[in-house]
Scaffold this motif. Structure first.
Motif, PDB file in Angstrom:
ATOM      1  N   ASP A  75       0.835  -1.202   0.000  1.00 13.37           N
ATOM      2  CA  ASP A  75       0.000   0.000   0.000  1.00 13.37           C
ATOM      3  C   ASP A  75       0.873   1.256   0.000  1.00 13.37           C
ATOM      4  O   ASP A  75       2.078   1.198   0.232  1.00 13.37           O
ATOM      5  N   ALA A  76       0.207   2.381  -0.261  1.00  6.76           N
ATOM      6  CA  ALA A  76       0.927   3.641  -0.473  1.00  6.76           C
ATOM      7  C   ALA A  76       1.716   4.062   0.769  1.00  6.76           C
ATOM      8  O   ALA A  76       2.855   4.529   0.666  1.00  6.76           O
ATOM      9  N   VAL A  77       1.128   3.884   1.957  1.00  5.32           N
ATOM     10  CA  VAL A  77       1.799   4.336   3.177  1.00  5.32           C
ATOM     11  C   VAL A  77       3.065   3.506   3.429  1.00  5.32           C
ATOM     12  O   VAL A  77       4.122   4.043   3.777  1.00  5.32           O
ATOM     13  N   THR A  78       2.963   2.187   3.213  1.00  3.95           N
ATOM     14  CA  THR A  78       4.156   1.341   3.384  1.00  3.95           C
ATOM     15  C   THR A  78       5.262   1.815   2.454  1.00  3.95           C
ATOM     16  O   THR A  78       6.433   1.894   2.847  1.00  3.95           O
ATOM     17  N   LEU A  81       6.857   4.884   3.780  1.00  2.00           N
ATOM     18  CA  LEU A  81       7.701   4.611   4.951  1.00  2.00           C
ATOM     19  C   LEU A  81       8.979   3.865   4.570  1.00  2.00           C
ATOM     20  O   LEU A  81      10.044   4.122   5.106  1.00  2.00           O
ATOM     21  N   ARG A  82       8.857   2.939   3.612  1.00  2.00           N
ATOM     22  CA  ARG A  82      10.038   2.179   3.170  1.00  2.00           C
ATOM     23  C   ARG A  82      11.070   3.068   2.488  1.00  2.00           C
ATOM     24  O   ARG A  82      12.256   2.827   2.566  1.00  2.00           O
ATOM     25  N   ASN A  83      10.574   4.036   1.750  1.00  2.00           N
ATOM     26  CA  ASN A  83      11.456   5.012   1.099  1.00  2.00           C
ATOM     27  C   ASN A  83      12.544   4.331   0.270  1.00  2.00           C
ATOM     28  O   ASN A  83      13.710   4.738   0.302  1.00  2.00           O
ATOM     29  N   GLN A  84      12.149   3.278  -0.462  1.00  2.00           N
ATOM     30  CA  GLN A  84      13.142   2.447  -1.149  1.00  2.00           C
ATOM     31  C   GLN A  84      13.885   3.176  -2.271  1.00  2.00           C
ATOM     32  O   GLN A  84      14.959   2.746  -2.677  1.00  2.00           O
ATOM     33  N   PHE A  85      13.299   4.258  -2.754  1.00  2.00           N
ATOM     34  CA  PHE A  85      13.922   4.910  -3.907  1.00  2.00           C
ATOM     35  C   PHE A  85      15.193   5.665  -3.557  1.00  2.00           C
ATOM     36  O   PHE A  85      15.893   6.132  -4.452  1.00  2.00           O
ATOM     37  N   THR A  86      15.495   5.772  -2.257  1.00  2.00           N
ATOM     38  CA  THR A  86      16.772   6.410  -1.907  1.00  2.00           C
ATOM     39  C   THR A  86      17.932   5.604  -2.483  1.00  2.00           C
ATOM     40  O   THR A  86      18.986   6.156  -2.774  1.00  2.00           O
ATOM     41  N   ASP A  87      17.729   4.280  -2.658  1.00  2.00           N
ATOM     42  CA  ASP A  87      18.792   3.474  -3.285  1.00  2.00           C
ATOM     43  C   ASP A  87      19.025   3.924  -4.723  1.00  2.00           C
ATOM     44  O   ASP A  87      20.155   3.994  -5.189  1.00  2.00           O
ATOM     45  N   TRP A  88      17.940   4.224  -5.439  1.00  2.00           N
ATOM     46  CA  TRP A  88      18.080   4.706  -6.826  1.00  2.00           C
ATOM     47  C   TRP A  88      18.781   6.057  -6.831  1.00  2.00           C
ATOM     48  O   TRP A  88      19.560   6.353  -7.736  1.00  2.00           O
ATOM     49  N   PHE A 231       3.625   8.037  -7.669  1.00  2.00           N
ATOM     50  CA  PHE A 231       3.811   6.586  -7.734  1.00  2.00           C
ATOM     51  C   PHE A 231       3.178   5.937  -6.496  1.00  2.00           C
ATOM     52  O   PHE A 231       2.414   4.987  -6.595  1.00  2.00           O
ATOM     53  N   TYR A 232       3.468   6.468  -5.308  1.00  2.00           N
ATOM     54  CA  TYR A 232       2.896   5.915  -4.074  1.00  2.00           C
ATOM     55  C   TYR A 232       1.367   6.009  -4.123  1.00  2.00           C
ATOM     56  O   TYR A 232       0.658   5.083  -3.752  1.00  2.00           O
ATOM     57  N   MET A 233       0.883   7.160  -4.574  1.00  2.00           N
ATOM     58  CA  MET A 233      -0.551   7.400  -4.637  1.00  2.00           C
ATOM     59  C   MET A 233      -1.258   6.328  -5.453  1.00  2.00           C
ATOM     60  O   MET A 233      -2.361   5.883  -5.101  1.00  2.00           O
TER      61      MET A 233
END
Ligand code: CO8
Length: 258
Positions: A75-78, A81-88, A231-233
């Motif tokens: 889901d969008a909130v996860t 919170l994960r903020n995985q795109f910082t790796d990109w 994207f999250y939305m």
């Protein structure tokens, strides 16, 4: 050769190679694979004996996108919170040249990875594109920004809205691909260029990259923050769940616009 869970890496001369290695799912990119790619690229970036980084798939394909199985139920909130795109983001600030060698498909997250690279070489039978719209989502790792900078707004919108896979020759005509090679010589020819570049003055090469990126991408960071929220939305929509479920069930999606 050093194998990680989802990539293989090795050094040839002064060229560090990263090979995506999930052949059963056409090298679909999951978050762990991204982390492995980024950490390896950063370690090549620090390594005095490596001057150029090549990112490649296997003989069959580059990458058919982000891992849909991993994303489908998120889901969008996860995601926020994960903020995985910082790796990109970390990949985007690697200082040494990165060259993509594209075989087969470079779709979705695979195409995003290609667009993170500084030069792109592809086999004549490769196909590239962003099919995300067909899954009820959109690119999330910089694709809308980088593609638009490369090909301009109108061509980017047409490509992104329909999610078409373009043959490598068309992407070459649009300036997305530097050079095309016959599939059987793609890696060899890519390595030749990489070796040649690895012999250029290292600091010049580095500062040229930095300067060109400033000219091209000055406002990309801001654009990507905006893209990320969107994207999250999309993960709050029923259409995203439907699009990805339909892919997994091998049927056509029925989008409702909510
Ligand atoms: N994710 C997970 N599994 C995949 C993916 C994927 N992206 N692509 C292919 N696979 C799997 C298939 O499910 C299949 O598995 P199985 O054998 O268990 O059924 C296996 O790989 C082989 O695939 P196909 O049987 O479908 O192979 P075909 O040759 O018939 O078709 C295609 C090849 C056309 C490439 C087809 O696989 C396809 O359409 N794949 C999905 C393409 C796609 O939609 N990509 C975009 C994904 S969304 C995305 O990338 C969002 C990016 C967001 C930011 C990045 C974050 C990391």
């Amino acid at each position: 050769m050093q194998n990680k869970e989802f990539i293989k890496t090795w050094v040839e001369g002064k060229v560090g190679v990263i090979q995506l290695d999930r052949p059963k799912v056409l090298n679909a990119i999951n978050t762990s694979m991204v982390r492995e790619i980024v950490e390896t690229a950063e370690s090549f970036d620090r390594e005095d004996d490596v001057m150029v980084i090549v990112i490649r798939g296997d003989e069959r394909t580059f990458a058919a996108g982000a891992d849909i199985d991993e994303m489908a139920e998120v889901d969008a909130v996860t995601m926020e919170l994960r903020n995985q795109f910082t790796d990109w983001d970390r990949l985007a600030i690697v200082k040494k040249p990165m060259i993509a060698a594209v075989t087969g498909y470079a779709f979705g997250g695979g195409f995003e990875l290609v667009l993170c690279c500084d030069m792109v070489f592809a086999s004549e039978n490769a196909q590239v594109g962003f099919p995300e719209v067909k899954l009820g989502v959109m690119p999330g790792a910089g694709g809308t920004q980088r593609l638009t900078k490369l090909v301009g707004k109108t061509k980017a919108l047409e490509w992104l809205w329909f999610g078409d896979a373009k043959p490598a020759s068309e992407a070459y005509d649009l300036g997305v691909i530097n050079r095309l090679f016959a599939p059987e010589v793609l890696f060899e020819e890519t390595m030749k260029v990489a070796h040649r570049l690895s012999e250029q003055a290292p600091i010049s090469v580095r500062l040229i990259k930095e300067s060109v990126n400033k000219a091209v991408d000055y406002s990309v960071y801001e654009g990507m923050q905006y893209e990320r929220k969107n994207f999250y939305m999309l993960f709050a929509t029923e259409d995203q769940k439907e699009g990805m479920a339909a892919f997994k069930e091998k049927r056509k999606p029925h989008f409702k616009g909510k």
